[in-house]
Every structure is written in C-alpha cells, then in structure tokens.
Scaffold this active site. Structure first.
Site, PDB file in Angstrom:
ATOM      1  N   GLY A 194       0.858  -1.184   0.000  1.00  0.00           N
ATOM      2  CA  GLY A 194       0.000   0.000   0.000  1.00  0.00           C
ATOM      3  C   GLY A 194       0.889   1.227   0.000  1.00  0.00           C
ATOM      4  CB  THR A 195       1.392   3.777  -2.191  1.00  0.00           C
ATOM      5  OG1 THR A 195       0.084   3.743  -2.722  1.00  0.00           O
ATOM      6  CG2 THR A 195       2.255   2.782  -2.891  1.00  0.00           C
ATOM      7  CB  THR A 196       0.182   8.028  -0.897  1.00  0.00           C
ATOM      8  OG1 THR A 196       1.150   7.720  -1.888  1.00  0.00           O
ATOM      9  CG2 THR A 196       0.453   9.400  -0.327  1.00  0.00           C
TER      10      THR A 196
END
EC number: 3.4.25.1
Lengths: 281, 275
Positions: free
Chosen positions: A53-55
């Site tokens: 997962g990123t931001t």
C-alpha cells in the site's frame, strides 16, 4: 496445574493470573507464535514480493485531524488491488493509516485495535494518545526483522488528544522511531509529492471542509507523479478513504461525501492540471 | 497422628455451597433485564470506579455479585478469552454461550477441587442479539451450574425475592425507562418487605443496546441521562424533550398489570441451586 487445566475446559491459569492490561503482553506469554513480529522466517535472498500500500496523508485543523489514504495496492509494477483500505479506526478517538506490506499492515492494525480495546476493557479507561502512539511504536519495532527483508510497515497515526483538546499526528520509521508532526504529514512512496502539495496549501486556520479537500488534493498530486498511488477512479466509483477525528470521535466520510470532493477537484484539474497555485511571494 | 474425621461428600459439598452462598449474600443484589432495544444491567453500587458490570466483547456484557477480587479475576479472564478468540478466528465467533461454558467449567472445577476455596461469586453473562429473540442471558452460580434465563434475572443476596418480584412484573418489549424503574423498584425492596430509597448516584446502570451504531454495544448510563430516564415517568405529561430512549412510560403502567399473566410463560424455571 497448567497441564490438566485444558482437559477440564477450565480457563487456563494464564487467563486468571493477574498481570498487565496489555493484550500483546498476554499473547506473548500465552501464545507468542500468534504475534506478527515473533514469527521466524527462513533465511531469504532478496525481498519477498507482496502487495504494497502506498500513500497516506494527514492534516490537523482547529478542532480535529483528518487522515486519508488512496486505494491502490501494487506488487512490483502491477496493480494488485484497486480498492484496498489502508485507513482504519484504531478506537473512538484515533485512526491509523498504513503504507507498506499490505498483509502485515492489516494484521498489525487488527492487533493494535485489539490492544487499545483490551486495555480499555480491563482498566475501564482509555490510554492517553501518547500512550497509544508509543504502543504502535513497539509493534513496528517488533517487526524490524521482517522489515529488513522488505516487509516493512510504515504507519501514520492520528487522533484527538482528549487531554490537550487538539488533533495530533505521529509518523514512524521502520525501526519504530516515532515523531510528532505539526500541521501535516504523509507516508508511503507518493508521500514526497503529497507533502509538496500540502506544504503549499496548508495553513493553520483550515476548516474541516477545507482539510478534507486538502488531503484529496494532496493524494491527487501523489497519484499524478507516483505510479504506485491511485487517483480517484471515477469509472469504478472508487474514491480515497477520508476519516475525520474530532471531539465527537472518529468518523469516516461516506462514499458520497468523498466522491463529491474528488469530483470537484477533478473538474478543476481539467482546466488547471497542476491544481491550485500558491502565490509566488 | 490422629486420623481426620470422615466427612461424607454430600456434607462436604453442602458446606462449601453454604460458605459460597453466605459470601455472596453479604454483597448487594443486582438485576439484568431485557427491554425493547436490548439488555439493561442495574445494581446498587456506591463506588464510581469499581464496577459490577462491564463489557466483555462487542455484544457481550458481564455482571457479578459477590467477592470483588474473585469476580474481577474472572472478568479479566473472560476479556482475555474473548479477545484471543476474536483475534484467532473472527469477532462473530465470540459468543456468550462459549464464554458462559468456560466460566461454568472454571467455577465448577474450583468448587469441586478440595485444594481451593470455592469462589463467592454469582455471575451473569448476557449477549444482545439482532432482535429480542436473539438475546441470551446466562446465570452462573458459584458451583459452576449454568442457567439459561429469559426476561429478567437477579443475582446476589436477596436474589430469590427480587426475581419473584421481577417475574410478576416484567414483560417483553418494555422501554428502557420502564425496565430501569422496575429494576430499581425490585432492588429497593428490603428483605423484610419494606421499601427504601436508592438515590440515583448509588445506582450503577449499563446497557447492551442493539440500536447503537458502533460495533461495541455496551454503554454505561450515568449522570444526566440516568436522571432523565429515572424521571421519565414524571415528565410523561410534558413531551417537550423527546429523545428516542424516553418513550411514553405511562401507557406501560397499566399495561404492566394486565400483562402480568402474559409475562408468566416467560418466567424461567428456577435454578436448582436455590434453597
């Protein structure tokens, strides 16, 4: 004693032994193998491929704090999932957003939620916000061995401090190092771009409405420049998850609310692709 | 060395039961009632901090009469059991039935083990369902037996008297205010038939409210909300403040009497531990 307790169906001695109010402490005595950080991994070469997962972004405003995350999970350069959830309520007055290895992150959040709930039930009182932030720090530190093999989990923790009566944000590194952020913060691969956007748009007198718009603007900018961050997906009706924590507790914006903000932003970006501009001086 | 006197198992058990029952009788009784939106726990408790009722899990509450350190120990054991089970499987897999079984086994083992002193506690484990039919109330006396209750239950010293009183007057679908007032009436009856006043600040009240939007249904009722519910009867003529939980308690007054017979089938068979 311990040996014959099970045959009678009686609660094992560990359950009735007076001890700490921490579920993690209890688990580490009773069944340590169930703790995410205590698993022994075989020696590995290189990193394990798992969805990431990123931001995650967070912004405080007078009266509360907003925590939001995009919906994309990637595995290498493939999009593994388009509607993943990375922002979760931790308890009534706090939330946690997680960038990093999705599988571990979700498990860590589950344990963290339980840790706070368990404490509350046993003690009859909530942990302080500082106490919650420290607890999360410990959990990340226990994951360090896996983080070294590429399975890092890097959360952003936000909550309403009931004692100080303001919203606060805590960011972490993979070693569990914790730091309080003033105003705004972001984590994950798109965080550099999100932070740039927030830096230009943030001021101290934001309203709740402005704060929720600001985080979606920042996520849009992160998605614009970072391939691992997903923007608002109008065709599939997948919009960022935005949560607001105020004196009244945790609230997640409904899909209608977040889609309305996201659509307004998209509309403006059609004529101004780089988004709102700050004054030069 | 003298040989110990022979004590028959019947006598030994009767002695232990009497010891436990006497310990429980020293404390004050408490009641657990079903009402329209869930289950309400009411007891007299001068302490603000040492609770008789508490949350075990999302839909499960715990009430205890007797010796504080012993039921506190069981309560924490129950919280650990529920949290571990929910963490291992799923939150839905934590049930009052499972918890009541574990408590029954624990109390039963302690009661019949000669090495341990019997626990002087009587517990209630209640779970609120999606509808009133799904509600579950289990009463666990000191000896590890388990009684599946419906409608109302009282535990503690004068529980027998109180539960008779409740059985006659409790009916399904009462409002929270009605159920609360019935509970207070039941608790304020003396052993010798007289009545005494229990001020609101000495009451401990909690609910498992199925209409709560949160996953966790347990909630304490304190301060102004408690006062408002207790006064709901007097305020019936002035429907100015009409929050959802204070609804026409007046119609209930007459209905209570007429429905006394209809409530009878719900009266649970009394547990075998009663004298």
């Amino acid at each position: 004693m311990e040996a014959n307790t099970r045959s009678t169906g009686r609660l094992p001695a560990a359950f009735l032994t007076p001890g700490s109010s921490s579920f993690m402490d209890f688990l580490s005595h009773h069944s340590p193998d169930m703790l995410p950080g205590k698993r022994s991994l075989p020696p590995l070469q290189g990193a394990i491929e798992a969805p990431h997962g990123t931001t995650i972004v967070a912004v405080t405003f007078p009266g509360g704090v907003v925590l939001a995350g995009d919906r994309r999970a990637t595995m290498g350069n493939m999009i593994a999932q388009r509607d993943i959830e990375k922002v979760f309520p931790a308890d009534e007055y706090s939330a946690v957003g997680i960038a990093g290895t999705a599988g571990l992150a979700v498990e860590m959040v589950k344990l963290f939620q339980l840790e706070l709930e368990h404490f509350e039930k046993v003690e009859g009182a909530q942990l302080s916000l500082e106490g919650k932030a420290n607890r999360l720090s410990t959990m990340i530190r226990s994951n360090l061995a896996m983080a070294m093999q590429g399975l890092a989990v890097v959360p952003l923790f936000a909550g309403w401090d009931v004692d100080r009566e303001r919203g606060r944000i805590f960011s972490y590194d993979v070693t569990g190092g914790r730091s309080e952020e003033l105003g705004y913060a972001s984590t994950g691969s798109g965080s550099i771009f999100a932070r740039g956007a927030m830096k230009k748009l943030y001021h101290e007198e934001l309203t709740e409405q402005q704060a929720t718009t600001l985080v979606i603007q920042a996520l849009y900018d992160a998605a614009d420049d970072d391939s691992a961050t997903g923007g608002p997906d109008v065709a599939r009706r997948i919009y960022p998850i935005v949560t607001v924590i105020t004196e009244d507790g945790f609230r997640r914006l409904t899909d209608d609310e977040s889609s309305e903000i996201a659509r307004a932003i998209l509309e403006r970006r059609l004529s101004q692709p780089d988004g709102p501009r700050a004054a030069l001086l | 060395m003298s040989t110990p006197f022979y004590v028959s198992p019947q006598q030994a058990m009767a002695d232990r039961a009497e010891y436990a029952r006497k310990g429980i009788a020293r404390g004050r009784s408490l009641v657990v009632l079903q009402y329209a939106d869930g289950i309400v726990f009411v007891g007299e408790n001068p302490s603000r901090a040492l609770h008789k009722f508490s949350e075990i899990y999302d839909r499960i509450g715990f009430a205890a009469a007797g010796k504080y350190n012993e039921y506190e120990n069981l309560r924490i054991g129950g919280v650990r059991y529920a949290d571990l089970r929910g963490y291992t499987y799923d939150r839905d897999d934590v049930t009052a039935r499972g918890l009541a079984n574990v408590y029954a086994q624990t109390l039963g083992t302690i009661f019949s083990s000669a090495a341990e002193k019997p626990y002087e506690v009587e517990l209630v484990v209640a779970e609120v369902g999606a509808t009133a039919d799904g509600d579950q109330i289990y009463r666990l006396p000191h000896d590890g037996s388990i009684v599946d209750e419906h409608g109302s239950v009282a535990v503690g010293g004068s529980s027998e008297q109180i539960s008779t009183y409740l059985d006659q007057r409790h009916r399904d679908g009462m409002s929270l205010a009605e159920a609360l007032k019935l509970a207070v009436q039941a608790l304020s009856r003396d052993t010798n038939g007289g009545e005494r006043e229990i001020p609101a600040e000495r009451l401990e009240v909690a609910v498992l409210d199925r209409t709560r939007p949160q996953q966790r249904k347990f909630k304490r009722i304190v301060g102004r909300q408690l006062a408002r519910l207790l006064e709901a009867d007097g305020a019936a003529s002035t429907p100015t403040d009409a929050p959802s939980d204070t609804e026409e308690p007046d119609g209930g007054e007459t209905a209570t009497d007429t429905s006394a017979d209809t409530a009878k089938p719900d009266a649970e068979p009394s547990g075998d531990d009663k004298e």
